[in-house]
Design a protein around this motif. Structure first.
Motif, PDB file in Angstrom:
ATOM      1  N   PRO A 203       0.788  -0.994   0.039  1.00 27.64           N
ATOM      2  CA  PRO A 203       0.023  -0.050  -0.019  1.00 27.64           C
ATOM      3  C   PRO A 203       0.906   1.255  -0.006  1.00 27.64           C
ATOM      4  O   PRO A 203       1.927   1.370   0.374  1.00 27.64           O
ATOM      5  CB  PRO A 203      -0.900   0.030   1.212  1.00 27.64           C
ATOM      6  CG  PRO A 203      -0.807  -1.604   1.714  1.00 27.64           C
ATOM      7  CD  PRO A 203       0.540  -2.169   1.211  1.00 27.64           C
ATOM      8  N   PRO A 204       0.343   2.436  -0.173  1.00 26.12           N
ATOM      9  CA  PRO A 204       1.170   3.623  -0.517  1.00 26.12           C
ATOM     10  C   PRO A 204       1.445   4.211   0.887  1.00 26.12           C
ATOM     11  O   PRO A 204       0.666   3.934   1.871  1.00 26.12           O
ATOM     12  CB  PRO A 204       0.172   4.725  -1.146  1.00 26.12           C
ATOM     13  CG  PRO A 204      -1.167   4.016  -0.747  1.00 26.12           C
ATOM     14  CD  PRO A 204      -0.893   2.659  -1.090  1.00 26.12           C
ATOM     15  N   GLY A 205       2.785   4.530   0.988  1.00 26.13           N
ATOM     16  CA  GLY A 205       3.270   5.258   2.208  1.00 26.13           C
ATOM     17  C   GLY A 205       2.952   6.484   2.517  1.00 26.13           C
ATOM     18  O   GLY A 205       2.899   7.187   3.598  1.00 26.13           O
ATOM     19  N   MET A 206       2.856   7.388   1.376  1.00 26.05           N
ATOM     20  CA  MET A 206       2.650   8.731   1.585  1.00 26.05           C
ATOM     21  C   MET A 206       1.764   8.893   0.285  1.00 26.05           C
ATOM     22  O   MET A 206       1.697   8.571  -0.974  1.00 26.05           O
ATOM     23  CB  MET A 206       3.811   9.557   1.191  1.00 26.05           C
ATOM     24  CG  MET A 206       3.649  10.998   1.296  1.00 26.05           C
ATOM     25  SD  MET A 206       5.306  11.726   0.913  1.00 26.05           S
ATOM     26  CE  MET A 206       5.971  11.575   2.375  1.00 26.05           C
ATOM     27  N   GLN A 207       0.607   9.769   0.779  1.00 24.74           N
ATOM     28  CA  GLN A 207      -0.478  10.314  -0.459  1.00 24.74           C
ATOM     29  C   GLN A 207      -0.635  11.927  -0.242  1.00 24.74           C
ATOM     30  O   GLN A 207      -0.372  12.308   1.010  1.00 24.74           O
ATOM     31  CB  GLN A 207      -2.031   9.398  -0.178  1.00 24.74           C
ATOM     32  CG  GLN A 207      -1.865   8.094  -0.612  1.00 24.74           C
ATOM     33  CD  GLN A 207      -2.995   7.474  -0.207  1.00 24.74           C
ATOM     34  OE1 GLN A 207      -3.558   7.505   0.813  1.00 24.74           O
ATOM     35  NE2 GLN A 207      -3.664   7.107  -1.378  1.00 24.74           N
ATOM     36  N   LEU A 208      -0.919  12.190  -1.530  1.00 22.27           N
ATOM     37  CA  LEU A 208      -1.062  13.848  -1.557  1.00 22.27           C
ATOM     38  C   LEU A 208      -2.617  14.203  -1.903  1.00 22.27           C
ATOM     39  O   LEU A 208      -2.925  13.557  -3.140  1.00 22.27           O
ATOM     40  CB  LEU A 208      -0.123  14.247  -2.331  1.00 22.27           C
ATOM     41  CG  LEU A 208      -0.241  15.910  -2.411  1.00 22.27           C
ATOM     42  CD1 LEU A 208      -0.217  16.605  -1.176  1.00 22.27           C
ATOM     43  CD2 LEU A 208       0.717  16.691  -3.367  1.00 22.27           C
ATOM     44  N   LEU A 209      -3.257  14.784  -1.426  1.00 25.86           N
ATOM     45  CA  LEU A 209      -4.697  15.123  -1.783  1.00 25.86           C
ATOM     46  C   LEU A 209      -4.543  16.607  -2.134  1.00 25.86           C
ATOM     47  O   LEU A 209      -4.231  17.335  -1.345  1.00 25.86           O
ATOM     48  CB  LEU A 209      -5.857  14.863  -0.785  1.00 25.86           C
ATOM     49  CG  LEU A 209      -5.812  13.175  -0.407  1.00 25.86           C
ATOM     50  CD1 LEU A 209      -7.087  13.159   0.650  1.00 25.86           C
ATOM     51  CD2 LEU A 209      -6.244  12.368  -1.344  1.00 25.86           C
ATOM     52  N   HIS A 210      -5.154  17.046  -3.528  1.00 28.70           N
ATOM     53  CA  HIS A 210      -5.154  18.235  -3.969  1.00 28.70           C
ATOM     54  C   HIS A 210      -6.499  18.594  -4.335  1.00 28.70           C
ATOM     55  O   HIS A 210      -6.891  17.912  -5.401  1.00 28.70           O
ATOM     56  CB  HIS A 210      -3.924  18.587  -4.942  1.00 28.70           C
ATOM     57  CG  HIS A 210      -3.581  19.812  -5.167  1.00 28.70           C
ATOM     58  ND1 HIS A 210      -2.935  20.342  -6.217  1.00 28.70           N
ATOM     59  CD2 HIS A 210      -4.336  20.929  -4.624  1.00 28.70           C
ATOM     60  CE1 HIS A 210      -2.954  21.605  -6.418  1.00 28.70           C
ATOM     61  NE2 HIS A 210      -3.704  22.100  -5.532  1.00 28.70           N
ATOM     62  N   CYS A 211      -7.004  19.530  -3.572  1.00 30.49           N
ATOM     63  CA  CYS A 211      -8.264  20.077  -4.215  1.00 30.49           C
ATOM     64  C   CYS A 211      -8.157  20.866  -5.239  1.00 30.49           C
ATOM     65  O   CYS A 211      -7.783  22.131  -5.105  1.00 30.49           O
ATOM     66  CB  CYS A 211      -9.366  20.539  -3.260  1.00 30.49           C
ATOM     67  SG  CYS A 211     -10.917  21.005  -3.618  1.00 30.49           S
TER      68      CYS A 211
END
Length: 301
Positions: A203-211
């Motif tokens: 699974p991903p260790g770091m995610q970025l959510l950008h609206c």
């Protein structure tokens, strides 16, 4: 640090340092980790000795302390060189280092103090990048201000940190309210706390959510600290025995820091490559009660 004493017993060497620390090494390990240029390339620091060609117990002619007890020297029988190991080198590999956790546990009190960083500063200044990474390591959650609302800005920030990994959705993608995908993530329905991609082997260790754009009301993100929940359950006397080992070695608590939503803390211990949990645990089992307690702890915090 000086070596206080050494003792040879059959195929092992026992070492005691002046501060009282002790360790023992097999002569096979010592021969394999020889620092001599014939065994280790001094420029690349890669082995040149063939590990599997070494005898299981390399014969030793003599072992002695040199350099005012700051180094160890071994004279290998039938070999035309000596191996030398500094006291620090041996201590590093022989004495376990007790590291304090670098992370900070948090609950909803963090809501108004989430570490926030300016996009331009992080992208352009190494010190700002370092500060951001340290905050992320500590809390598992950071926010950014001053970003342009486009995918190029998203990509710039991501590639500043590392390479973008591919997934079943691609490397970098956007999504919106679209019923054609048959996925709750592509709707306006709230899907609650969860961890993304737990069905993946890695699974991903770091995610970025950008609206990028929003026209409506609500749509607030929710985040929870999986370490905080796991720590609360781990400290509970009701579950502590079952969660730390004992008779429940088929399943373990996996304390997963998450950058998006909460941690999935129950993970199968199977090594067969099968499903994480092929059958639901019994409602009366330790794992079931621990999972329930964890969900309640996350919701309450």
């Amino acid at each position: 640090m000086r070596i206080q004493a050494i003792r040879q017993e059959q195929e092992r060497l026992f070492i005691e340092w002046e501060n009282g620390d002790q360790a023992d090494f097999s002569f096979f390990w010592l021969r394999d980790h020889c620092q001599h240029p014939e065994s280790l390339n001094p420029e690349t620091l890669q082995r040149t000795v063939e590990t599997f060609a070494l005898p299981s117990v390399p014969p030793v002619s003599d072992v002695r302390l040199i350099d005012d007890n700051r180094s160890l020297q071994i004279d290998w029988r039938n070999e035309n060189f000596l191996s030398e190991y500094t006291s620090e080198f041996l201590h590093q590999f022989g004495v376990p280092v007790k590291l304090e956790p670098v992370y900070s546990l948090w609950n909803n009190a963090l809501q108004d103090t989430i570490p926030d960083f300016q996009f331009t500063e992080v992208v352009e200044d190494d010190d700002a990048l370092q500060a951001m990474l340290e905050a992320f390591l500590s809390y598992g959650l950071v926010t950014f201000s001053g970003m342009d609302s486009n995918l190029e800005a998203t990509r710039t920030l991501l590639e500043r940190v590392g390479y973008i990994r591919q997934s079943i959705f691609g490397g970098l993608w956007d999504f919106s309210n679209n019923q054609k995908h048959s996925d709750s993530a592509y709707t306006s329905v709230g899907i609650g706390l969860h961890t993304d991609s737990t069905y993946c082997i890695d699974p991903p260790g770091m995610q970025l959510l950008h609206c990028l754009a929003f026209d409506g009301e609500g749509a607030y993100n929710q985040f929870a600290d999986g370490f905080h929940a796991a720590d609360a359950v781990q400290r509970s006397k009701r579950f502590s025995i079952g969660l730390t080992g004992g008779s429940t070695n088929s399943s373990t608590i996996r304390k997963t820091r998450c950058a998006f939503n909460c941690a999935r803390v129950v993970r199968s211990g199977s090594t067969t490559g099968g499903p994480c949990m092929p059958e639901p645990p019994s409602p009366g089992s330790v794992i079931w009660r621990a999972a329930t307690r964890t969900v309640r702890t996350i919701s309450a915090s």
